[in-house]
Motif scaffolding. Sequence first.
Motif, short mmCIF file in Angstrom:
data_model
loop_
_atom_site.label_atom_id
_atom_site.label_comp_id
_atom_site.label_asym_id
_atom_site.label_seq_id
_atom_site.Cartn_x
_atom_site.Cartn_y
_atom_site.Cartn_z
N THR A 1 -96.76 105.60 -7.10
CA THR A 1 -95.64 104.80 -7.08
C THR A 1 -96.26 103.29 -7.51
OG1 THR A 1 -94.71 104.63 -5.30
CG2 THR A 1 -93.37 106.48 -6.56
N LEU A 2 -97.17 103.84 -8.17
CA LEU A 2 -97.37 102.42 -9.21
C LEU A 2 -96.72 102.46 -10.36
CD1 LEU A 2 -101.41 102.18 -8.80
CD2 LEU A 2 -99.40 101.17 -7.45
N PHE A 3 -96.49 101.22 -10.95
CA PHE A 3 -95.90 100.99 -12.47
C PHE A 3 -96.02 101.53 -13.23
CE2 PHE A 3 -91.50 98.86 -10.63
CZ PHE A 3 -91.42 99.27 -9.40
N PRO A 4 -95.88 102.58 -13.91
CA PRO A 4 -97.58 102.65 -15.33
C PRO A 4 -97.86 101.47 -16.05
CG PRO A 4 -95.38 104.19 -15.19
CD PRO A 4 -95.13 103.47 -13.92
N TRP A 5 -96.98 101.12 -16.25
CA TRP A 5 -96.52 100.10 -17.62
C TRP A 5 -97.49 98.81 -16.86
CZ3 TRP A 5 -92.16 102.05 -15.05
CH2 TRP A 5 -91.48 100.95 -14.65
N ARG A 6 -97.94 98.65 -15.87
CA ARG A 6 -97.96 97.75 -15.50
C ARG A 6 -99.87 97.24 -14.94
NH1 ARG A 6 -95.07 93.24 -12.33
NH2 ARG A 6 -93.24 93.29 -13.27
N LEU B 1 -96.00 92.83 -7.95
CA LEU B 1 -94.86 92.77 -7.44
C LEU B 1 -93.80 91.43 -6.84
CD1 LEU B 1 -93.42 95.55 -9.79
CD2 LEU B 1 -93.79 96.66 -8.11
N GLY B 2 -94.26 92.09 -5.91
CA GLY B 2 -93.45 91.87 -4.45
C GLY B 2 -93.42 90.00 -4.61
N GLU C 1 -93.36 88.34 -7.97
CA GLU C 1 -92.87 88.15 -8.70
C GLU C 1 -91.28 88.50 -8.39
OE1 GLU C 1 -94.57 90.42 -11.59
OE2 GLU C 1 -92.53 89.92 -12.56
N ALA C 2 -90.79 89.22 -7.66
CA ALA C 2 -89.42 90.00 -7.38
C ALA C 2 -89.07 88.94 -7.05
CB ALA C 2 -89.07 91.56 -6.95
N TYR D 1 -105.39 100.18 -15.84
CA TYR D 1 -103.92 101.16 -15.82
C TYR D 1 -103.82 101.96 -15.21
CZ TYR D 1 -101.75 97.35 -19.17
OH TYR D 1 -101.33 96.63 -19.55
N HIS E 1 -102.77 104.94 -14.73
CA HIS E 1 -103.47 106.22 -15.02
C HIS E 1 -105.63 106.38 -15.36
CE1 HIS E 1 -103.71 104.78 -19.34
NE2 HIS E 1 -104.65 105.39 -19.40
N ARG F 1 -100.65 96.65 -2.62
CA ARG F 1 -99.34 95.64 -3.19
C ARG F 1 -98.00 95.79 -2.10
NH1 ARG F 1 -96.51 100.16 -6.58
NH2 ARG F 1 -95.81 101.28 -5.29
N ALA F 2 -98.37 96.18 -0.94
CA ALA F 2 -97.06 95.73 0.25
C ALA F 2 -98.24 94.85 1.11
CB ALA F 2 -97.66 97.52 0.90
N LEU G 1 -89.71 95.95 -1.98
CA LEU G 1 -90.43 94.43 -2.67
C LEU G 1 -89.88 93.30 -2.47
CD1 LEU G 1 -93.84 96.29 -4.02
CD2 LEU G 1 -93.35 95.58 -1.95
N PHE H 1 -83.31 91.88 -10.84
CA PHE H 1 -85.19 92.43 -11.45
C PHE H 1 -85.37 94.24 -11.60
CE2 PHE H 1 -89.48 93.85 -10.11
CZ PHE H 1 -90.13 92.83 -10.21
N TRP I 1 -100.54 100.88 -22.17
CA TRP I 1 -100.29 101.56 -21.22
C TRP I 1 -100.64 103.19 -20.88
CZ3 TRP I 1 -95.81 104.06 -19.46
CH2 TRP I 1 -94.38 103.57 -19.83
#
Lengths: 265, 338
Positions: A101-106, A114-115, A117-118, A145, A147, A161-162, B240, B246, B331
């Motif tokens: 479940t990576l964010f495909p647009w990042r 991500l963490g 940043e959040a 990316y 994909h 990411r974790a 996260l 967000f 992407w």
Amino acid sequence: MVVSSAAEAITYPAVGAELDIEGVSHAFDIDGAVLPVLDNVSLTIAPGEFVALLGPSGCGKSTLLRLVAGLEKPRTGTLREDEVRIAGPHPSRVVVFQDPTLFPWRSVWDNVALGLEAQGILKAQRHRVDDVIELVGLSSFRNAYPHQLSGGMAQRVALARALVNDPKILVLDEPLGKLDSLTRIAMQSELVALWQRKGFTTLLVTHDVEEALVLANRVIVLSDRPARIKADIAVARPYPRHRGDPYLADLRKQILGLLGLEATW
Amino acid sequence: MSTYSVSDASAAAAPRAAVTLSNLSGSYGVGLAASLAWLAFGLSCLYWPDVGDWSRTGSLGIGAIVIAAFILFGTFSADYLGGAGGALRKRAPWLLAFGAFVTLWELATAKFAWLPLPFFPPPQAILEVYTDDLPKLLDSVFASIKLQLGGYIIGATIGFLTGVSIGWSQKVGYWVHPVLRFIGPLPATAWLPIAFFTFPSSWSASTFLIALATGFPVTVLTWSGVASVSNAYYDVARTLGAKPSFLVLKVAIPAALPHVFVGLFMGLGSSFAVLVVAEMIGVKAGLGWYLQWAQGWAAYANMYAALIVMSLLCSGAITLLFRTRDRLLVWQKGVVKW
């Protein structure tokens, strides 16, 4: 209690947190019917311990992980992280799911960031992202990316990411389940190395008895739904472990028996 | 050893020579033919007398011959012209087809009047519009762009915000969804009579209609985009440490963007239709009005000239939108090329 947890902390030179699951039951409402999934599960995991949850498919293992992550609240019972009741998600308890479940647009770097940043601390701590990407060996893919990545690489990004959040409890929901067997064996060793280096408490759900035995200090065997704890088995073997170790083979036979699969042995 | 190398070399050389030869006849041949087609166009302008009274026939003929010369020069020096040479070579078949088309057009209208005359003006008549009626045409272009841009930006912004709100909040969805279902499918042009007397000016009425035509598809597609975001993404972000803001800004919206662009594209198409109708009926400026005006004077050349400009503008707007999308959505794999 305080004394014993301090003693544990010395055993595992660690940042890990203690996880207390106390009398937890949970159920889902499906089309008006109540479907019980967890039945009075109690379990204490010491700081820095690596615990594997084994159980038949659909028994409620993943539900237990969602409760630990704070994504859902249990119907009865309590969960505590270092004596503090778990009321919702927190970056000290990070989940790695079966799908990366990576964010495909990042890009890889942005996914890992991500963490931070959040939580609004990315600007000051960008080096942590670089470090952890280095740690999982993907420095040359930081601008790729999702994909463009293979399954193993994507799962490593999910792990990074974790880890960038320096979790106290790492929750792994069959993270290697969809990888091919060779990548899987390599990633198992990497996982043990990361755990030994970082010292977080780890809770791993898996279908694979061998994986549980190679990785964990303790294996918890759950029953069919609603899940109860059927057995709590210590795996007292140093790392790195060998798959052919007769001690592990014995445990494997015993666990398969508990899961009702002794005929396959 | 030597025999092997000799036979290898000749075997390798033979197909390569064939390839270069076919390349030669292929690329140079088409380029040459394109040049000849434009030469034919130029000569056809100059050789026969016009059946009507057009002032730009001579300059059009000379212009065509200049183009023919450029094509000829470009074809034979394409290898030294870098990117421009390659582009010319790639487009040579189109240049040939277009040259043949304008030649035929010239003959069928200005020279032999095979097509009935005021309705099918020759190329020089359209050129004449561009040279002699340029200020009015440019005024119309700017008026259209101004109206379209204002309405489109308002409609797209409101549509996007509404779509995100409906997709995100059930409460907003409860109230907005029925309204959307009732008003949305109505063609925006159906509001024309009401809009023109309820709004203080025809300009504000038209802006409203263009915004309406844009807003509906953008709202629906944004909404469906936000609603279809996988829960797994939210779970990951929440563990996260993500707060609701967000989740909306960094998860829901980026994940929905491919849908949003489909909505923006559809909104652009339907807003063009509204723009032209609004200009024809209410607004006394713009390309739609120019078309209407030209029709009133039976100035058919002006109509064709305005149509060509309009087509270039609409196509340009869509190109711009797709370029923006390609940049924002790098992407994604396999996006449609416009």
